[in-house]
Design a protein around this motif. Structure first.
Motif, mmCIF file in Angstrom:
data_model
loop_
_atom_site.group_PDB
_atom_site.id
_atom_site.type_symbol
_atom_site.label_atom_id
_atom_site.label_comp_id
_atom_site.label_asym_id
_atom_site.label_seq_id
_atom_site.Cartn_x
_atom_site.Cartn_y
_atom_site.Cartn_z
ATOM 1 N N ILE A 215 9.705 5.265 -5.141
ATOM 2 C CA ILE A 215 9.911 4.297 -2.875
ATOM 3 C C ILE A 215 11.269 5.942 -2.398
ATOM 4 C CG2 ILE A 215 10.342 2.961 -0.931
ATOM 5 C CD1 ILE A 215 10.310 1.065 -4.661
ATOM 6 N N ASP A 216 10.540 6.534 -1.429
ATOM 7 C CA ASP A 216 11.202 7.602 -0.890
ATOM 8 C C ASP A 216 12.074 6.808 -0.033
ATOM 9 O OD1 ASP A 216 12.654 9.905 -0.020
ATOM 10 O OD2 ASP A 216 10.767 11.018 0.700
ATOM 11 N N SER A 353 -0.689 -2.677 -4.690
ATOM 12 C CA SER A 353 -0.488 -2.720 -3.719
ATOM 13 C C SER A 353 0.028 -3.705 -3.139
ATOM 14 C CB SER A 353 -2.247 -3.086 -2.995
ATOM 15 O OG SER A 353 -2.758 -2.919 -3.310
ATOM 16 N N MET A 354 0.865 -4.678 -3.915
ATOM 17 C CA MET A 354 1.685 -5.621 -3.671
ATOM 18 C C MET A 354 2.863 -4.647 -3.265
ATOM 19 S SD MET A 354 2.372 -8.318 -2.668
ATOM 20 C CE MET A 354 1.262 -9.907 -3.723
ATOM 21 N N LEU A 355 3.175 -3.889 -4.079
ATOM 22 C CA LEU A 355 4.166 -3.382 -3.898
ATOM 23 C C LEU A 355 4.528 -2.216 -2.614
ATOM 24 C CD1 LEU A 355 7.246 -2.705 -5.767
ATOM 25 C CD2 LEU A 355 5.202 0.029 -6.329
ATOM 26 N N GLN A 356 3.231 -2.057 -2.614
ATOM 27 C CA GLN A 356 3.875 -1.043 -1.092
ATOM 28 C C GLN A 356 3.676 -2.280 0.037
ATOM 29 O OE1 GLN A 356 2.240 2.408 -0.773
ATOM 30 N NE2 GLN A 356 4.168 2.034 1.178
ATOM 31 N N ILE A 359 7.319 -3.930 0.259
ATOM 32 C CA ILE A 359 8.619 -2.309 0.273
ATOM 33 C C ILE A 359 8.391 -2.449 1.734
ATOM 34 C CG2 ILE A 359 9.535 -0.349 0.318
ATOM 35 C CD1 ILE A 359 9.815 -1.595 -2.219
ATOM 36 N N ASP A 360 7.193 -2.205 2.615
ATOM 37 C CA ASP A 360 6.793 -2.114 3.729
ATOM 38 C C ASP A 360 7.428 -2.919 4.820
ATOM 39 O OD1 ASP A 360 5.936 0.657 3.333
ATOM 40 O OD2 ASP A 360 3.638 -0.124 4.109
ATOM 41 N N GLY A 361 7.279 -4.616 4.367
ATOM 42 C CA GLY A 361 7.896 -5.656 4.565
ATOM 43 C C GLY A 361 9.187 -5.702 4.514
ATOM 44 N N ILE A 370 10.920 2.834 7.004
ATOM 45 C CA ILE A 370 9.833 2.708 6.813
ATOM 46 C C ILE A 370 9.326 3.936 5.404
ATOM 47 C CG2 ILE A 370 7.475 1.518 5.889
ATOM 48 C CD1 ILE A 370 8.704 0.173 7.363
ATOM 49 N N PRO A 371 9.860 2.901 4.206
ATOM 50 C CA PRO A 371 9.917 4.474 3.658
ATOM 51 C C PRO A 371 8.692 5.425 2.875
ATOM 52 C CG PRO A 371 10.314 2.373 2.162
ATOM 53 C CD PRO A 371 10.266 1.582 3.624
ATOM 54 N N ASP A 372 8.681 6.203 2.972
ATOM 55 C CA ASP A 372 7.196 6.712 1.895
ATOM 56 C C ASP A 372 7.386 6.553 0.140
ATOM 57 O OD1 ASP A 372 5.092 8.413 1.370
ATOM 58 O OD2 ASP A 372 5.685 10.601 1.662
ATOM 59 N N VAL A 373 5.926 5.668 0.348
ATOM 60 C CA VAL A 373 6.099 5.781 -1.141
ATOM 61 C C VAL A 373 4.816 5.933 -1.738
ATOM 62 C CG1 VAL A 373 5.463 3.625 -2.693
ATOM 63 C CG2 VAL A 373 6.660 3.008 -0.576
#
Length: 386
Positions: A215-216, A353-356, A359-361, A370-373
């Motif tokens: 998670i950048d 997918s749930m992680l992405q 994190i975005d939310g 918004i980070p780069d995952v």
């Protein structure tokens, strides 16, 4: 990798008017656990990742080294005989610093041929994935081969560290270069930073249905300035006050004495290093006994220690870790030198997918960028590709 190698070869030919004599590459790294322990002669457990820096090299008929890249407009050029740690600057200090450091490790810079180097990379810069060591390691293996030096991978790691310490001016340890040079697929490199002994430790992520998500946060940092130097100085002061050569010489049982003899800030810095060393040893033992599904709490404890005792986290990293755990990660922690960069999460494949989404939310809700995952796979270390 095919695309970037082709692109580098084409860019080299456009720059020089001829095809390169060879293509070499080296990976970035993720540190699974063991943060700031390396320069304290402790233990670390990084792995090389499937993001790489690629170097195209062409031999010259003079004694000049010239470097160009996709990430800077300028070309750096200097006679090999004039190389010194003080004579290089900017991004070119990484590749030119390696050439200089090879001279300190036995290369006769007055006798070796000149080279042209063109560099490109898909290792994210500033994310704590060691884009700098990827440059150093790719250049080191390339020059070691064409200059016929015959150095070992461990020696080339020392070359990269010397370049980064003296030419770049960043007081880093040897972990990053060791991971980039010694990495193996689906394995981590267990490194004793005092003896430089290494052991390849199987991770078994694929068999366990797990992935490592990076998670950048996009929060940039710079090792050569500020907090990194302060933390290193605190560690050295703590070791001196406690009468040991390095914090490596302390164990968890020594922390009660440390608490009484050190000021609060220095004590907490020392506490992080001592407990982090133990966590690395515990992680290796756990991986070997129970596999990767059992290391989550060790990752979590590492992040708490970096957040509360070493104080190198930032709100974006804390949010990334907290959100990843809520989204189903088995463990998560910031990785790299701190003050920005990336966190990692050990995630079941079905939860990626749930992680992405989570994190975005969460980052949007807090008003952060918004980070780069992305997922990384443990990969092989530096070498010649063509």
């Amino acid at each position: 990798m095919n695309d970037i190698r082709d692109d580098v070869a084409a860019a080299f030919e456009q720059w020089t008017g001829r095809a390169p004599d060879g293509i070499w590459s080296a990976p970035g790294r993720v540190n699974l656990i063991g943060e700031h322990t390396d320069y304290n002669e402790g233990f670390v457990l990084p792995f090389a990742i499937d993001r790489r820096t690629v170097v195209a090299l062409g031999m010259r008929d003079d004694a000049v080294i010239r470097v160009a890249s996709t990430f800077a407009d300028e070309v750096a050029e200097i006679p090999l005989a004039e190389l010194s740690a003080e004579a290089v600057s900017g991004w070119a200090a990484y590749p030119l610093g390696v050439a200089w450091a090879l001279g300190r490790h036995g290369a006769d810079l007055a006798a070796v041929p000149g080279v042209d180097l063109f560099i490109d990379s898909d290792v994210p810069v500033g994310a704590g994935l060691s884009s700098s060591a990827a440059i150093e390691s790719a250049v080191a293996v390339a020059l070691d081969e064409v200059w016929r030096l015959g150095l070992t991978r461990q020696q080339l790691a020392q070359v990269g560290r010397l370049a980064e310490n003296e030419a770049v001016g960043a007081p880093t340890g040897i972990m990053d270069q060791s991971a980039s040079l010694l990495g193996r697929a689906d394995a981590a490199v267990f490194l004793d930073c005092r003896t430089l002994d290494t052991e390849i430790v199987a991770l078994g992520l694929a068999d366990a249905g797990l992935a490592i998500a990076v998670i950048d946060t996009g929060v940039t940092h710079a090792h050569a300035t500020g907090g990194y130097r302060e933390r290193r100085a605190s560690c050295e002061a703590g070791a001196a006050a406690l009468g040991v050569a390095s914090l490596r010489d302390l164990g968890v049982d020594d922390l009660d004495r440390a608490r009484t003899e050190l000021d609060d800030i220095t004590y907490r810095r020392v506490k992080h290093i001592v407990t982090e060393n133990q966590r690395v040893l515990d992680t290796v033992a756990t991986l070997q006994a129970d596999g990767p599904t059992a290391i989550g709490e060790l990752l979590d404890a590492s992040h708490r220690s970096m957040r509360d005792d070493f104080e190198i986290s930032v709100p974006e990293l804390d949010l990334a870790v907290e959100t990843a755990l809520q989204a189903g990660a088995l463990g998560a922690r910031m990785t790299g030198g701190g003050f920005g960069g990336a966190a990692i999460a050990l995630v079941p494949l079905e939860a990626v997918s749930m992680l992405q989404v989570s994190i975005d939310g969460a980052f949007a809700e807090h008003g952060y960028g918004i980070p780069d995952v992305f997922l990384v796979r443990p990969a092989d270390g530096a070498g010649r590709d063509r």
